[in-house]
Design a protein around this motif. Structure first.
Motif, PDB file in Angstrom:
ATOM      1  N   ASN A  94       9.716  -9.838  -5.484  1.00  0.00           N
ATOM      2  CA  ASN A  94       9.004  -8.553  -5.499  1.00  0.00           C
ATOM      3  C   ASN A  94       9.411  -7.627  -4.362  1.00  0.00           C
ATOM      4  O   ASN A  94       9.188  -6.417  -4.432  1.00  0.00           O
ATOM      5  N   THR A  95       9.986  -8.185  -3.317  1.00  0.00           N
ATOM      6  CA  THR A  95      10.339  -7.361  -2.150  1.00  0.00           C
ATOM      7  C   THR A  95      11.850  -7.330  -1.875  1.00  0.00           C
ATOM      8  O   THR A  95      12.278  -6.703  -0.922  1.00  0.00           O
ATOM      9  N   THR A 101      10.913  -2.519  -6.382  1.00  0.00           N
ATOM     10  CA  THR A 101       9.990  -3.549  -5.914  1.00  0.00           C
ATOM     11  C   THR A 101       9.024  -3.920  -7.039  1.00  0.00           C
ATOM     12  O   THR A 101       8.943  -3.252  -8.059  1.00  0.00           O
ATOM     13  N   ALA A 171       3.230  -5.038  -3.904  1.00  0.00           N
ATOM     14  CA  ALA A 171       4.625  -4.865  -3.468  1.00  0.00           C
ATOM     15  C   ALA A 171       5.135  -3.503  -3.920  1.00  0.00           C
ATOM     16  O   ALA A 171       5.822  -2.805  -3.162  1.00  0.00           O
ATOM     17  N   LYS A 172       4.813  -3.109  -5.135  1.00  0.00           N
ATOM     18  CA  LYS A 172       5.217  -1.797  -5.650  1.00  0.00           C
ATOM     19  C   LYS A 172       4.585  -0.685  -4.805  1.00  0.00           C
ATOM     20  O   LYS A 172       5.178   0.379  -4.618  1.00  0.00           O
TER      21      LYS A 172
END
Length: 197
Positions: A94-95, A101, A171-172
């Motif tokens: 996710n990162t 992301t 994360a987004k």
């Protein structure tokens, strides 16, 4: 006689995957897709069909190449190891890429028009399959004595997916890897085991 394809289909699919991962299904325009892939719209149609078919191919590639850690985790010896592996690898995914992301499976179509219903349903089905896989693994952990008999495998599977999905959204939204690691530490600190008094 038709013209030979003059581009690498796998490279184009990877590029389209990146666009969908960043913008979601409906947010990705054909202009975005043609610019990223370097392939004009007729070429994309010829190779993949319509946008829906292209997204579904990209989603399949995403699960195969980026979420392979999820089914692999099912072979780990304990449920806690399964959970930790999935959570920590999810954070890493996710990162990992600053320009996309989060998780394609979560952000692909969080909010969608009626036209995107087949995409929404495909993502729902994929998540349901992941939940079933996890639930079965947790049931096995109960049988093996790794989890207490009182543990609710279905509830634990849903809980873990809720955490995974929440971390993808965060994360987004810009949460760092370090912050998300704290979430994982909290989940693991409360994970049930037969060693718990």
């Amino acid at each position: 006689m038709g013209r030979h394809r003059e581009f690498d289909v796998d490279q184009a699919l990877d590029a389209a995957l990146g666009v969908f991962w960043h913008k979601g299904y409906e947010g990705a325009s054909y202009t975005d897709l043609t610019q990223a892939t370097g392939v004009e719209r007729p070429g994309l149609y010829s190779a993949f069909g319509n946008k829906e078919a292209l997204f579904l191919r990209a989603l399949g590639r995403y699960y195969e190449h980026y979420l392979d850690f999820f089914p692999a985790a099912m072979d780990l010896p304990t449920s806690r190891e399964v959970v930790e592996h999935i959570l920590r690898r999810s954070i890493e995914l996710n990162t990992r890429y600053p320009d996309h992301t989060g998780c394609l499976g979560i952000h692909g179509v969080l909010a969608a028009s009626d036209d995107a219903e087949p995409i929404r349903q495909a993502l729902i089905d994929a998540r349901a399959n992941g939940e079933a896989l996890l639930r079965e693994r947790l049931e096995r952990a109960k049988t093996e004595g790794d989890l207490p008999q009182t543990a609710n495998s279905a509830a634990l599977a849903v809980y873990l997916l809720a955490v995974l999905h929440g971390m993808a959204v965060q994360a987004k939204a810009g949460f760092t890897r370090d912050v998300l690691e704290l979430v994982v530490d909290q989940v693991l600190s409360t994970w049930p085991s037969n060693d718990t008094p």
